[in-house]
Design a protein around this motif. Structure first.
Motif, mmCIF file in Angstrom:
data_model
loop_
_atom_site.group_PDB
_atom_site.id
_atom_site.type_symbol
_atom_site.label_atom_id
_atom_site.label_comp_id
_atom_site.label_asym_id
_atom_site.label_seq_id
_atom_site.Cartn_x
_atom_site.Cartn_y
_atom_site.Cartn_z
ATOM 1 N N SER A 1 30.036 32.101 -17.337
ATOM 2 C CA SER A 1 29.854 33.080 -16.259
ATOM 3 C C SER A 1 28.381 33.312 -15.977
ATOM 4 C CB SER A 1 30.546 34.388 -16.629
ATOM 5 O OG SER A 1 31.947 34.206 -16.729
ATOM 6 N N ALA A 2 27.572 33.369 -17.044
ATOM 7 C CA ALA A 2 26.129 33.507 -16.840
ATOM 8 C C ALA A 2 25.582 32.312 -16.067
ATOM 9 C CB ALA A 2 25.420 33.654 -18.187
ATOM 10 N N ARG A 3 26.105 31.109 -16.360
ATOM 11 C CA ARG A 3 25.658 29.927 -15.626
ATOM 12 C C ARG A 3 26.066 29.996 -14.157
ATOM 13 N NH1 ARG A 3 27.995 26.921 -19.885
ATOM 14 N NH2 ARG A 3 26.516 26.581 -21.576
ATOM 15 N N ILE A 4 27.239 30.551 -13.881
ATOM 16 C CA ILE A 4 27.645 30.721 -12.484
ATOM 17 C C ILE A 4 26.631 31.596 -11.757
ATOM 18 C CG2 ILE A 4 29.357 31.797 -10.958
ATOM 19 C CD1 ILE A 4 31.513 30.846 -12.946
ATOM 20 N N PHE A 5 26.242 32.699 -12.369
ATOM 21 C CA PHE A 5 25.266 33.583 -11.736
ATOM 22 C C PHE A 5 23.903 32.901 -11.600
ATOM 23 C CE2 PHE A 5 27.886 37.421 -13.231
ATOM 24 C CZ PHE A 5 28.492 37.553 -11.994
ATOM 25 N N TRP B 1 20.903 35.379 -11.308
ATOM 26 C CA TRP B 1 20.762 35.750 -12.720
ATOM 27 C C TRP B 1 19.407 36.407 -12.978
ATOM 28 C CZ3 TRP B 1 23.689 36.783 -16.660
ATOM 29 C CH2 TRP B 1 23.177 36.789 -17.956
ATOM 30 N N ARG B 2 18.387 36.007 -12.238
ATOM 31 C CA ARG B 2 17.051 36.571 -12.442
ATOM 32 C C ARG B 2 17.030 38.073 -12.169
ATOM 33 N NH1 ARG B 2 17.000 34.004 -7.478
ATOM 34 N NH2 ARG B 2 16.133 35.179 -5.715
ATOM 35 N N HIS B 3 17.978 38.558 -11.363
ATOM 36 C CA HIS B 3 18.056 39.992 -11.088
ATOM 37 C C HIS B 3 18.829 40.734 -12.175
ATOM 38 C CE1 HIS B 3 16.387 38.942 -7.289
ATOM 39 N NE2 HIS B 3 17.492 38.425 -6.789
ATOM 40 N N MET B 4 19.466 39.995 -13.084
ATOM 41 C CA MET B 4 20.310 40.600 -14.121
ATOM 42 C C MET B 4 19.738 40.477 -15.526
ATOM 43 S SD MET B 4 24.059 39.079 -13.161
ATOM 44 C CE MET B 4 24.682 38.948 -11.500
ATOM 45 N N GLU B 5 18.976 39.394 -15.791
ATOM 46 C CA GLU B 5 18.727 39.010 -17.176
ATOM 47 C C GLU B 5 17.926 40.037 -17.964
ATOM 48 O OE1 GLU B 5 16.650 35.361 -17.575
ATOM 49 O OE2 GLU B 5 15.411 35.657 -15.797
ATOM 50 N N ARG B 6 17.139 40.872 -17.299
ATOM 51 C CA ARG B 6 16.390 41.881 -18.046
ATOM 52 C C ARG B 6 17.322 42.837 -18.772
ATOM 53 N NH1 ARG B 6 11.430 44.995 -15.271
ATOM 54 N NH2 ARG B 6 10.632 42.862 -15.484
ATOM 55 N N ALA C 1 36.858 32.342 -8.485
ATOM 56 C CA ALA C 1 35.932 32.237 -7.355
ATOM 57 C C ALA C 1 35.189 30.908 -7.371
ATOM 58 C CB ALA C 1 34.938 33.402 -7.389
ATOM 59 N N ALA C 2 34.696 30.502 -8.549
ATOM 60 C CA ALA C 2 33.945 29.251 -8.647
ATOM 61 C C ALA C 2 34.834 28.048 -8.357
ATOM 62 C CB ALA C 2 33.321 29.134 -10.036
ATOM 63 N N SER C 3 36.089 28.103 -8.798
ATOM 64 C CA SER C 3 37.019 26.985 -8.568
ATOM 65 C C SER C 3 37.372 26.860 -7.090
ATOM 66 C CB SER C 3 38.290 27.185 -9.392
ATOM 67 O OG SER C 3 38.002 27.295 -10.766
ATOM 68 N N LEU C 4 37.660 28.002 -6.446
ATOM 69 C CA LEU C 4 38.000 27.962 -5.026
ATOM 70 C C LEU C 4 36.816 27.449 -4.205
ATOM 71 C CD1 LEU C 4 39.937 28.538 -2.707
ATOM 72 C CD2 LEU C 4 39.146 30.925 -2.714
ATOM 73 N N ALA C 5 35.618 27.930 -4.521
ATOM 74 C CA ALA C 5 34.434 27.445 -3.806
ATOM 75 C C ALA C 5 34.269 25.939 -3.989
ATOM 76 C CB ALA C 5 33.191 28.186 -4.301
ATOM 77 N N ALA D 1 29.812 26.704 -13.245
ATOM 78 C CA ALA D 1 29.766 27.158 -14.633
ATOM 79 C C ALA D 1 29.079 26.147 -15.542
ATOM 80 C CB ALA D 1 31.171 27.450 -15.146
ATOM 81 N N ARG D 2 28.826 24.951 -15.033
ATOM 82 C CA ARG D 2 28.057 23.944 -15.771
ATOM 83 C C ARG D 2 26.635 23.846 -15.250
ATOM 84 N NH1 ARG D 2 30.232 19.106 -14.416
ATOM 85 N NH2 ARG D 2 32.029 19.811 -13.214
ATOM 86 N N GLY D 3 26.296 24.707 -14.304
ATOM 87 C CA GLY D 3 24.965 24.680 -13.732
ATOM 88 C C GLY D 3 24.740 23.593 -12.723
ATOM 89 N N VAL D 4 25.836 23.033 -12.172
ATOM 90 C CA VAL D 4 25.755 21.939 -11.201
ATOM 91 C C VAL D 4 26.017 22.493 -9.797
ATOM 92 C CG1 VAL D 4 26.725 19.725 -10.488
ATOM 93 C CG2 VAL D 4 26.582 20.295 -12.927
ATOM 94 N N PRO D 5 25.145 22.270 -8.826
ATOM 95 C CA PRO D 5 25.372 22.794 -7.472
ATOM 96 C C PRO D 5 26.658 22.243 -6.859
ATOM 97 C CG PRO D 5 23.119 21.999 -7.735
ATOM 98 C CD PRO D 5 23.862 21.545 -8.942
ATOM 99 N N LEU D 6 27.278 23.002 -5.985
ATOM 100 C CA LEU D 6 28.524 22.561 -5.350
ATOM 101 C C LEU D 6 28.304 21.338 -4.475
ATOM 102 C CD1 LEU D 6 30.250 25.906 -4.327
ATOM 103 C CD2 LEU D 6 30.749 24.414 -6.259
ATOM 104 N N ALA D 7 27.131 21.178 -3.959
ATOM 105 C CA ALA D 7 26.853 20.041 -3.097
ATOM 106 C C ALA D 7 26.395 18.814 -3.873
ATOM 107 C CB ALA D 7 25.777 20.408 -2.070
ATOM 108 N N GLY D 8 26.344 18.923 -5.205
ATOM 109 C CA GLY D 8 25.873 17.811 -6.029
ATOM 110 C C GLY D 8 26.997 16.851 -6.370
ATOM 111 N N ASP D 9 26.742 16.023 -7.389
ATOM 112 C CA ASP D 9 27.724 15.037 -7.821
ATOM 113 C C ASP D 9 28.945 15.710 -8.395
ATOM 114 O OD1 ASP D 9 25.961 13.053 -7.124
ATOM 115 O OD2 ASP D 9 25.075 12.905 -9.134
ATOM 116 N N ARG D 10 30.118 15.101 -8.157
ATOM 117 C CA ARG D 10 31.356 15.672 -8.639
ATOM 118 C C ARG D 10 31.605 15.253 -10.085
ATOM 119 N NH1 ARG D 10 35.541 14.804 -3.562
ATOM 120 N NH2 ARG D 10 34.033 15.173 -1.931
#
Length: 412
Positions: free
Chosen positions: A58-62, A68-73, A311-315, A403-412
């Motif tokens: 979930s942290a990777r999704i953010f 995530w930079r707005h949350m990590e503190r 949400a991540a799966s549907l996107a 959730a793996r840190g891979v953009p949606l527009a990247g490799d599948r």
């Protein structure tokens, strides 16, 4: 009545609905997010003072969504998990370092996640936020699903290729689509608060099972701890009415002295616990996410993480469909792929959490003895710890690219 056309209309701007809108924003879709509370409103029910344990996935999704930079503190890492059974000898421990992980997860106040999401939404391209607005219902109309709402005292219609129900466990959109949901009340109430302890939490999350229900104690960034204390409803009402000192004394007796004396308690709130599951995740031009799809017991902290994977799966399936030339966001093919994906993930997580509730709620002495033996065996068996650590990072079956840190527009 005005009508607006869009590709995707999301009913509900809580943590999951807002995350989905942010995930869809870079895909070139016209997205509308409908929310009952105005952005920045302090009374949003999802952005309150409760805390949530985030899996690493979930942290990777953010991180992938750029917020995530707005949350990590204020994100407190969970370095170790300690599980015990009151009055029994069994104890289990999971250590992030032993599993080769920086953390087993993170604890965040909901208000911090909410603020970060709305900050991201404000800068997202192709996204319209309609708030405050009240959703009145939805219905099919040819090749669109019409979402009816009331906004600024006016009736409005969103004609969307796809409507997403992110409107909570009692989802109006889901019900109007004829999708039933099972609701199983656990006859338990969760008391939520924060505590100040004599000893520093040292980034340990505790799960303490008692005869009356589990106690979760989660580390927070300011040195305090968040608590989720599950009790029978009548006893929860009694505990909520106690003065602070008396409440802390009972909590101390149930939790023990692993954190020294419990010194102070914050504002207490409570909510009833239940398991809810929608009959299915999709209907024609409709997808269901988050609490509208399922609501879980908080015993293992999996509910929000499961909803965020919705949400991540549907996107992801919508991104893949567009990459394959499918322009219609409500096409039956991607929706079927989403439904298959989510059914398996939900089955695993529901079986895990519901099984824990029933096992540790059993008053039978023989089962309580087996629980203690099981905890000891778990503590001595590295493969079991690794499996639990994988679950803590959100690795239940196929993992969404975000959730793996891979953009949606990247490799599948």
């Amino acid at each position: 009545m005005t009508a607006v056309h869009c590709d995707v209309a999301i009913a509900g701007g809580g943590l999951v609905g807002a995350s989905l809108a942010l995930a869809l924003a870079p895909l070139g879709l016209k997205v509308a997010l409908v929310e009952a509370v105005a952005p920045g409103g302090g009374d949003h029910p999802s952005f309150d003072e409760r805390t949530t344990a985030l899996a690493n996935g979930s942290a990777r999704i953010f991180r992938s969504l750029g917020i995530w930079r707005h949350m990590e503190r204020e994100a407190t890492p969970i370095r170790r998990i300690h599980v015990s059974d009151q009055g029994r000898f069994g104890v289990a421990r999971i250590d992030a370092a032993e599993q080769g992980l920086e953390a087993l997860g993170y604890v965040l106040p909901n208000r911090v996640m909410g603020a970060a999401l709305w900050q991201g939404l404000a800068a997202a391209p192709g996204l319209e936020v309609i708030a405050p607005a009240r959703v009145l219902g939805s219905e099919l109309a040819g090749d669109v699903r019409v979402l009816a709402l009331e906004h600024s005292g006016m009736k409005q219609e969103l004609c969307a290729r796809l409507v997403v129900a992110a409107d909570g466990a009692r989802s109006l959109i889901r019900e109007q689509a004829g999708i039933a949901a099972d609701h199983w009340a656990y006859a338990q109430t969760a008391i939520i608060s924060t505590i100040t302890t004599q000893r520093f939490h040292d980034y340990v999350a505790y799960e303490r099972f008692t005869a009356d229900g589990p106690i979760a104690v989660l580390p927070l960034s300011d040195g305090r701890c968040g608590i989720v204390w599950t009790r029978p409803p009548e006893d929860a009402a009694r505990l909520l009415a106690l003065p602070d000192e008396a409440f802390l004394a009972e909590l101390q007796a149930a939790f023990g002295f692993r954190l020294g004396r419990l010194l102070r308690v914050g504002v207490r709130s409570a909510y009833e616990l239940a398991l809810s599951r929608s009959e299915r995740h999709v209907a024609e031009r409709l997808a269901i996410v988050g609490n509208a799809a399922q609501g879980l017991h908080p015993i293992a902290g999996q509910g929000f993480n499961l909803g965020l994977r919705d949400a991540a799966s549907l996107a992801e399936v919508l991104a893949d469909a567009r990459a394959d030339g499918v322009a219609d966001a409500g096409d039956a093919g991607p929706l079927a792929a989403y439904a298959d994906w989510r059914a398996e993930d939900r089955r695993r997580i529901v079986a895990f959490t519901d099984g824990l509730v029933r096992l540790f709620a059993s008053p039978l002495g023989v089962l309580r003895g087996l629980r203690s033996v099981g905890l000891l065996a778990f503590d001595a068996f590295p493969p079991a710890k690794s499996a639990m650590a994988r679950l803590s990072v959100g690795a239940a079956g196929r993992i969404p690219r975000l959730a793996r840190g891979v953009p949606l527009a990247g490799d599948r």
